[in-house]
Design an enzyme around this catalytic site. Structure first.
Site, mmCIF file in Angstrom:
data_model
loop_
_atom_site.group_PDB
_atom_site.id
_atom_site.type_symbol
_atom_site.label_atom_id
_atom_site.label_comp_id
_atom_site.label_asym_id
_atom_site.label_seq_id
_atom_site.Cartn_x
_atom_site.Cartn_y
_atom_site.Cartn_z
ATOM 1 N N HIS A 170 3.262 3.704 12.697
ATOM 2 C CA HIS A 170 2.374 4.725 12.888
ATOM 3 C C HIS A 170 2.864 5.589 13.836
ATOM 4 O O HIS A 170 2.299 6.514 14.305
ATOM 5 C CB HIS A 170 1.055 4.143 13.455
ATOM 6 C CG HIS A 170 0.467 3.523 12.262
ATOM 7 N ND1 HIS A 170 -1.115 3.335 12.416
ATOM 8 C CD2 HIS A 170 0.621 2.805 11.170
ATOM 9 C CE1 HIS A 170 -1.508 2.609 11.293
ATOM 10 N NE2 HIS A 170 -0.375 2.327 10.429
ATOM 11 N N GLU A 226 -5.319 1.728 2.207
ATOM 12 C CA GLU A 226 -5.016 0.764 3.130
ATOM 13 C C GLU A 226 -5.426 0.915 4.502
ATOM 14 O O GLU A 226 -6.185 0.413 5.382
ATOM 15 C CB GLU A 226 -3.727 0.021 2.937
ATOM 16 C CG GLU A 226 -3.521 -1.462 3.739
ATOM 17 C CD GLU A 226 -3.136 -1.293 5.256
ATOM 18 O OE1 GLU A 226 -3.004 -2.286 5.730
ATOM 19 O OE2 GLU A 226 -2.985 -0.332 5.748
ATOM 20 N N GLU A 227 -5.080 2.159 4.977
ATOM 21 C CA GLU A 227 -4.925 2.628 6.382
ATOM 22 C C GLU A 227 -6.397 2.897 6.966
ATOM 23 O O GLU A 227 -6.597 2.857 7.835
ATOM 24 C CB GLU A 227 -4.076 3.747 6.260
ATOM 25 C CG GLU A 227 -2.459 3.493 6.363
ATOM 26 C CD GLU A 227 -2.023 2.510 7.404
ATOM 27 O OE1 GLU A 227 -2.547 2.258 8.281
ATOM 28 O OE2 GLU A 227 -0.854 2.336 7.167
ATOM 29 N N HIS A 232 1.023 -1.142 0.003
ATOM 30 C CA HIS A 232 0.095 -0.195 -0.034
ATOM 31 C C HIS A 232 0.689 1.541 -0.176
ATOM 32 O O HIS A 232 1.947 1.321 0.553
ATOM 33 C CB HIS A 232 -0.879 -0.018 1.142
ATOM 34 C CG HIS A 232 -0.534 0.179 2.514
ATOM 35 N ND1 HIS A 232 -0.299 1.623 3.016
ATOM 36 C CD2 HIS A 232 -0.151 -0.805 3.428
ATOM 37 C CE1 HIS A 232 0.090 1.342 4.435
ATOM 38 N NE2 HIS A 232 0.272 -0.095 4.683
ATOM 39 N N ASP A 257 3.838 -5.959 3.575
ATOM 40 C CA ASP A 257 3.813 -4.863 4.427
ATOM 41 C C ASP A 257 4.748 -4.902 5.573
ATOM 42 O O ASP A 257 5.389 -6.050 5.889
ATOM 43 C CB ASP A 257 2.303 -4.905 5.080
ATOM 44 C CG ASP A 257 1.458 -3.524 5.388
ATOM 45 O OD1 ASP A 257 2.365 -2.627 5.678
ATOM 46 O OD2 ASP A 257 0.310 -3.479 5.462
ATOM 47 N N ASP A 314 5.649 2.453 6.716
ATOM 48 C CA ASP A 314 4.639 1.529 6.562
ATOM 49 C C ASP A 314 3.712 2.442 5.422
ATOM 50 O O ASP A 314 3.048 3.480 5.927
ATOM 51 C CB ASP A 314 3.726 1.757 7.699
ATOM 52 C CG ASP A 314 2.387 1.195 7.707
ATOM 53 O OD1 ASP A 314 2.014 0.381 6.738
ATOM 54 O OD2 ASP A 314 1.459 1.255 8.857
HETATM 55 CO CO CO Z 1 -0.281 1.171 8.854
HETATM 56 ZN ZN ZN Z 2 0.817 -0.969 6.206
#
Ligand code: CO
Ligand code: ZN
Length: 335
Positions: free
Chosen positions: A305, A196-197, A65, A219, A167
Site C-alpha cells: 500500500h 477488493e480493497e 483482484h 494476493d 497489490d
Molecule cells: Co491491498
Molecule cells: Zn491485495
C-alpha cells in the site's frame, strides 16, 4: 521468461484502476487472457471472468483482484486545490509528496497544510495540487467524485521490482501466465476481481455466480525481512507462500495438506504465510453457498500500500508453476 513476465508486470501496473473504476484494467487483462479462454464476460460490478472448459464437471475459481487503492476528490477550493478521502487502505505517511494521476490523465502532486500541522499528518490536512489557480480552472480538469491513484513508476532492480499496485496486479500477471499454458481436467474460471480493497465485494459476487468447487486466490502478503519488522515467516525470494491464516480466513487443514503435497510432488519450494492483519478475496469464496474449499497462494511483498511495493519475480514465476500444479491436480481437497 523472466523478461517477458517483467514486461507483463510493467504493463499491468501502469493501467489505471482503483476500486469501482476498474474498466481500463479489466479491458487490458481481458485482452491478455482472451486467446487462452473459451468465454469471457465482465460482470455488473466490473470483475472479468474468463472460462477455460475442462471435462471433469468440477469448477476451479482462480482469482486475483485488479483494483488498486486510490484517492477520491471531496472538494475543490477557490484556489483550485483538491481535498480527498481514501478509497481503500491509504497510508497518510506514504501519501505526502506523491504524484497522482486521474483516469483522464490529469496529473497532480500531494502536499500538506503548513500551519499547526504536527505529524502524523492526517489525509484531511493534505491536498492535491493539479497546477490550477482557481476553482473554475480546476473544474475544467477534475470533478468532485473523481478518483486518482499514485502515478505508476516502475523500478527495475533485476529480479526484484518496485511499483505501486503490485497489490494485486502482480498476481493478475501471474494468472495471465497460468492461463497461457494450463491444461486442467476441470473448468478453470480466471477471475480478475473488482473492489477488493474496499471489502472483497467483486470476489463475493463472482464466487456466487461461478459457484466453484475449489477456490484458489492469489494476493500479495507482507514480507518480514526488512529492518526491525514484526516477526512473521514470510520473506522475498523464498518461493510462493501457502496462506495459513489472515484476518479474514483460516485455511482448513485438508487444503493446507493438499497444497504442501502438490508443492512437494512438483519440487516447488514454498514458504508458509501467517498474516495477523489484513484480509483477501479468499474470504469471499470460503463461506459461499454452504461453504467452499478455498486457498490462497501469496506473494511476499515489501511496503504494501505504498507507491514502491517491492516483490521478487522468481517468487512469481514459481507461483505460476504452483498455481498450475494445484489447478491441474485431478483429485481436489473436497468431499
Ligand atoms: Co491491498
Ligand atoms: Zn491485495
Amino acid at each position: 521468461m523472466m523478461n517477458e513476465f517483467k514486461n507483463t508486470v510493467r504493463e499491468v501496473t501502469a493501467v489505471y484502476g482503483p476500486s469501482g473504476r476498474e474498466k481500463k484494467a479489466g479491458e487490458l487483462l481481458a485482452g491478455l487472457i482472451r486467446p487462452y479462454v473459451d468465454e469471457i464476460v465482465t460482470d455488473p460490478l466490473g470483475s472479468v471472468i474468463g472460462v477455460k472448459r475442462g471435462t471433469s464437471g468440477k469448477k476451479i475459481m482462480l482469482s486475483a483482484h485488479m483494483d488498486q487503492i486510490g484517492l477520491i476528490v471531496l472538494d475543490i477550493d477557490e484556489k483550485g486545490f483538491l481535498r480527498f478521502a481514501p478509497v481503500g487502505g491509504i497510508n497518510p505517511e506514504m501519501t505526502i509528496g506523491r504524484e497522482v494521476v486521474f483516469e483522464n490523465g490529469v496529473r497532480g502532486v500531494i502536499y500538506r497544510e503548513e500551519k499547526d500541522v504536527k505529524p502524523p499528518v492526517k489525509l484531511s490536512k493534505m491536498f492535491i495540487d493539479i497546477g490550477c489557480s482557481t476553482r473554475e480552472e480546476a473544474e475544467g480538469h477534475v470533478c468532485v467524485g473523481d478518483i486518482c491513484v499514485y502515478a505508476p513508476h516502475f523500478v527495475d532492480m533485476g529480479s526484484r521490482v518496485a511499483c505501486c499496485a503490485l497489490d494485486d496486479r502482480i498476481c493478475c500477471a501471474i494468472l495471465v501466465e497460468v492461463m497461457k499454458s494450463i491444461a486442467s481436467p476441470h473448468d478453470i474460471y480466471c477471475v480478475f476481481t473488482a473492489q477488493e480493497e474496499v471489502g472483497c465485494r467483486g470476489a463475493l459476487a463472482a464466487a456466487y455466480s461461478v459457484d466453484p468447487d475449489f477456490g484458489i486466490n492469489l494476493d500479495v502478503t507482507a514480507s518480514a525481512d526488512t529492518p526491525e519488522c514484526d516477526p512473521m515467516p514470510m520473506k522475498l525470494g523464498a518461493g510462493p507462500a501457502i496462506k495459513y491464516m489472515d484476518d479474514s480466513a483460516v485455511i482448513t487443514k485438508p487444503v493446507i495438506e493438499f497444497m504442501h503435497a502438490v508443492a512437494q510432488k512438483h519440487g516447488i519450494k514454498v514458504q508458509n504465510e501467517i498474516l495477523p492483519y489484513g484480509g483477501t478475496d479468499t474470504w469471499a469464496v470460503q463461506p459461499m453457498r454452504g461453504g467452499k474449499a478455498a486457498c490462497c497462494v501469496s506473494v511476499a511483498t515489501r511496503y504494501i500500500h505504498s507507491a514502491i511495493e517491492t516483490a521478487d519475480l522468481t517468487d512469481c514465476l514459481a507461483a505460476v508453476s504452483f498455481v498450475k500444479a494445484l489447478a491441474e491436480e485431478k483429485e481436489l481437497p473436497i468431499e
